[in-house]
Design an enzyme around this catalytic site. Structure first.
Site, PDB file in Angstrom:
ATOM      1  N   HIS A 263       1.713   4.463  -2.815  1.00 31.14           N
ATOM      2  CA  HIS A 263       1.786   5.915  -2.582  1.00 31.14           C
ATOM      3  C   HIS A 263       3.164   6.450  -2.986  1.00 31.14           C
ATOM      4  CE1 HIS A 263      -2.026   6.616  -0.616  1.00 31.14           C
ATOM      5  NE2 HIS A 263      -1.795   5.773   0.375  1.00 31.14           N
TER       6      HIS A 263
ATOM      7  N   GLU B 134      -4.827   7.626  -3.087  1.00 30.00           N
ATOM      8  CA  GLU B 134      -5.238   6.333  -2.537  1.00 30.00           C
ATOM      9  C   GLU B 134      -5.469   5.307  -3.654  1.00 30.00           C
ATOM     10  OE1 GLU B 134      -4.925   5.862   0.546  1.00 30.00           O
ATOM     11  OE2 GLU B 134      -6.088   4.090   1.073  1.00 30.00           O
TER      12      GLU B 134
ATOM     13  N   HIS C 163       0.840  -1.202   0.000  1.00 27.89           N
ATOM     14  CA  HIS C 163       0.000   0.000   0.000  1.00 27.89           C
ATOM     15  C   HIS C 163       0.884   1.264   0.000  1.00 27.89           C
ATOM     16  CE1 HIS C 163      -3.725   2.252   1.155  1.00 27.89           C
ATOM     17  NE2 HIS C 163      -2.828   3.079   1.655  1.00 27.89           N
ATOM     18  N   GLU C 164       1.814   1.313   0.933  1.00 29.19           N
ATOM     19  CA  GLU C 164       2.654   2.513   1.033  1.00 29.19           C
ATOM     20  C   GLU C 164       3.564   2.652  -0.188  1.00 29.19           C
ATOM     21  OE1 GLU C 164       1.755   4.660   3.093  1.00 29.19           O
ATOM     22  OE2 GLU C 164       0.510   3.317   4.312  1.00 29.19           O
TER      23      GLU C 164
HETATM   24 CO    CO Z   1      -3.243   5.187   1.879  1.00 26.36          CO
END
Ligand code: CO
Length: 503
Positions: free
Chosen positions: A273, A299, A269-270
């Site tokens: 980003h 996101e 997830h990170e």
């Molecule tokens: Co996020």
């Protein structure tokens, strides 16, 4: 001699770049605070952060900024709304107006109320004692309503708060999107919960050495294109991504030695980003063209790698044999199919951050409905627990055992973040719609994933999304990338396929 519009524009950019540089120093201190700062450094850090925050705010609200904006806005520099100057001026104007419209007293009151609110919330959550948090929530809602009035809005008051995180989005359009999503998700979750899905998730709760998890996560991050010469991955309690600027993107994660997926999917997830931050155009650093489009688009990048790529069969056809070499002990009796079932489990639960991909958006829709009601005065702070429990039963079919597992679980409202939750679901929706388009544009992506090629997708994202910064508002970006306005259907198609495969 009066200055030319060109001179005014470059002075405006110079000031904005200085402001961004100063904010990046605050960002670096913030990263340090959450990774390596010794505990006794907290008071000094709070003073440093407060000073920098004030200076950053003053640099944006200086009267000179208003004058410079006017000079450029009245010139031919902005005639073409797609030009760099027009885009930068549009976005600086948005930030400037919002900042100067808020009375200083309101800004200070909000800062104080959210500090006190977060303290009270932490205490209230640990004792599941909503009553002690209620006065803080009441105060915060009242201040946010004042903020909406001060900023101004055309449709709903909630629009003014939403605009801070998701420029160009409206309450009305979200209501429509989320209603359609909800109508199909509720029965889908029911179907999945009743389906004969084999319970495999215990595979994930075996012993996975944390150091080895870190090695795996770093290898996967590098394979999907995160540049470790221009970023880091460190360990913290609450994972985050901090893009300081070109060449320096800080990611953090955490590894649970008795639960594999927390660390792994949290890292993916990170990294999603982080890829966005590393893909922003360095030549526009310090101006809106060098910044991410919106929280929802940000996101979408994390969710795409975490869920749409990271839980897919082709991804694991490539990685699972490698994972098994690193974790021979816990995985020696595990087949790829069992692993896929485990990482794709659908299960109704109380806590949003632990929710799976299919149930997650129902958690968000409930919050969206409640916070609109709060901001529009249809619900009082004291009525929140009852409204939460009733709404939760209706959307997820469960009744929370207490408020700690219900309306007290998230930090957002206690920190004055109203209008933020919808950006999580927008991220999921954008991710699915972008992914369908990537599959159309790039041919057989599954075959690419299976041979370990993730850079084809990453380059597509660089080209279609990252390099544009704030050039387009999110709805317009979506239209340009996919040829259609945002729709809940791509995400629903993805989830329906997934549930069908699992049942
Ligand atoms: Co996020």
């Amino acid at each position: 001699m009066p200055r030319t519009p060109e001179q005014a524009y470059s002075e405006l950019l110079r000031r904005m770049k200085e402001r961004t540089l100063l904010a990046s120093c605050a960002g670096l201190l913030g990263w340090d605070e959450r990774t390596y700062m010794p505990r006794q450094g907290a008071n000094l850090r709070a003073e440093q952060a407060a000073l920098l925050a004030r200076m950053v705010h003053e640099m944006l609200t200086a009267p000179a900024i208003g004058l410079l904006l006017e000079e450029v806005e009245n010139s031919r520099l902005v005639e073409d709304p797609q030009s760099d100057a027009a885009v930068n001026v549009r976005e600086i104007r948005r930030q400037y107006d919002r900042a100067v419209k808020l009375p200083r007293t309101l800004v200070e009151e909000l800062a104080r109320a959210s500090t006190l609110g977060q303290q009270a919330w932490q205490e209230a959550r640990s004792r599941s004692d909503f009553a002690s948090f209620a006065p803080h929530l009441r105060k915060l809602v009242q201040l946010k309503r004042e903020e909406a009035q001060a900023v101004g809005f055309k449709g709903a008051a909630y629009d003014a708060l939403l605009d801070d995180y998701e420029p160009g989005e409206t309450t009305a359009s979200l209501r429509w999107l989320f209603a359609e999503l909800r109508a199909e998700l509720v029965p889908l979750v029911e179907q999945a919960a009743e389906g004969k899905v084999r319970a495999c998730s215990n595979i994930l709760r075996r012993e996975y050495d944390a150091d080895r998890q870190q090695i795996v996560c770093q290898a996967v991050a590098a394979a999907i294109g995160f540049d470790f010469d221009a970023g880091r991955l460190d360990v913290t309690t609450h994972p985050f991504c901090s893009g300081l600027g070109p060449g320096d993107v800080r990611l953090t994660t955490r590894y649970n030695p008795v639960q594999f997926s927390e660390g792994f999917f949290g890292t993916l997830h990170e990294v999603g980003h982080g890829l966005y931050e590393q893909g922003l155009p360095a030549e526009h650093y310090g101006t809106p063209l060098g910044e991410a489009c919106s929280l929802g688009i940000h996101e979408s990048q994390s969710r795409m790698w975490e869920n749409l790529v990271g839980r897919s069969a082709p991804f694991w056809r490539h990685w699972f044999p490698r994972l098994r070499q690193v974790f021979w002990e816990p995985l020696r009796d595990v087949k790829l199919d069992d692993w896929l079932l485990a990482v794709n489990e659908v299960k109704r639960s109380f806590i949003r951050i632990e929710a799976d991909e299919t149930t997650y958006n129902l958690h968000i829709i409930l919050r969206f409905e409640l916070e609109q009601a709060l901001i529009h005065g249809d619900l009082s702070a004291d009525e929140v627990p009852a409204a939460w429990n009733e709404g939760f039963k209706k959307t997820l079919g469960l009744t929370p055992p207490d408020d700690a597992h219900g309306c007290l679980q998230d930090i957002h409202w206690s920190a004055g973040l109203f209008g933020y939750f919808p950006t999580y679901t927008l991220g999921n929706l954008y991710a699915a719609q972008f992914m369908e388009q990537a599959r159309q544009d790039l041919g057989d992506l599954d075959a690419a994933f299976e041979r370990g090629d993730f850079l084809t997708l990453k380059s597509w994202l660089n080209d279609k999304i990252h390099r544009h910064g704030k050039r387009y508002l999110a709805p317009e970006l979506c239209q340009r990338v996919t040829g259609k306005p945002l729709s809940p259907q791509p995400l629903l198609r993805h989830l329906r396929n997934k549930v069908a495969r699992l049942s």
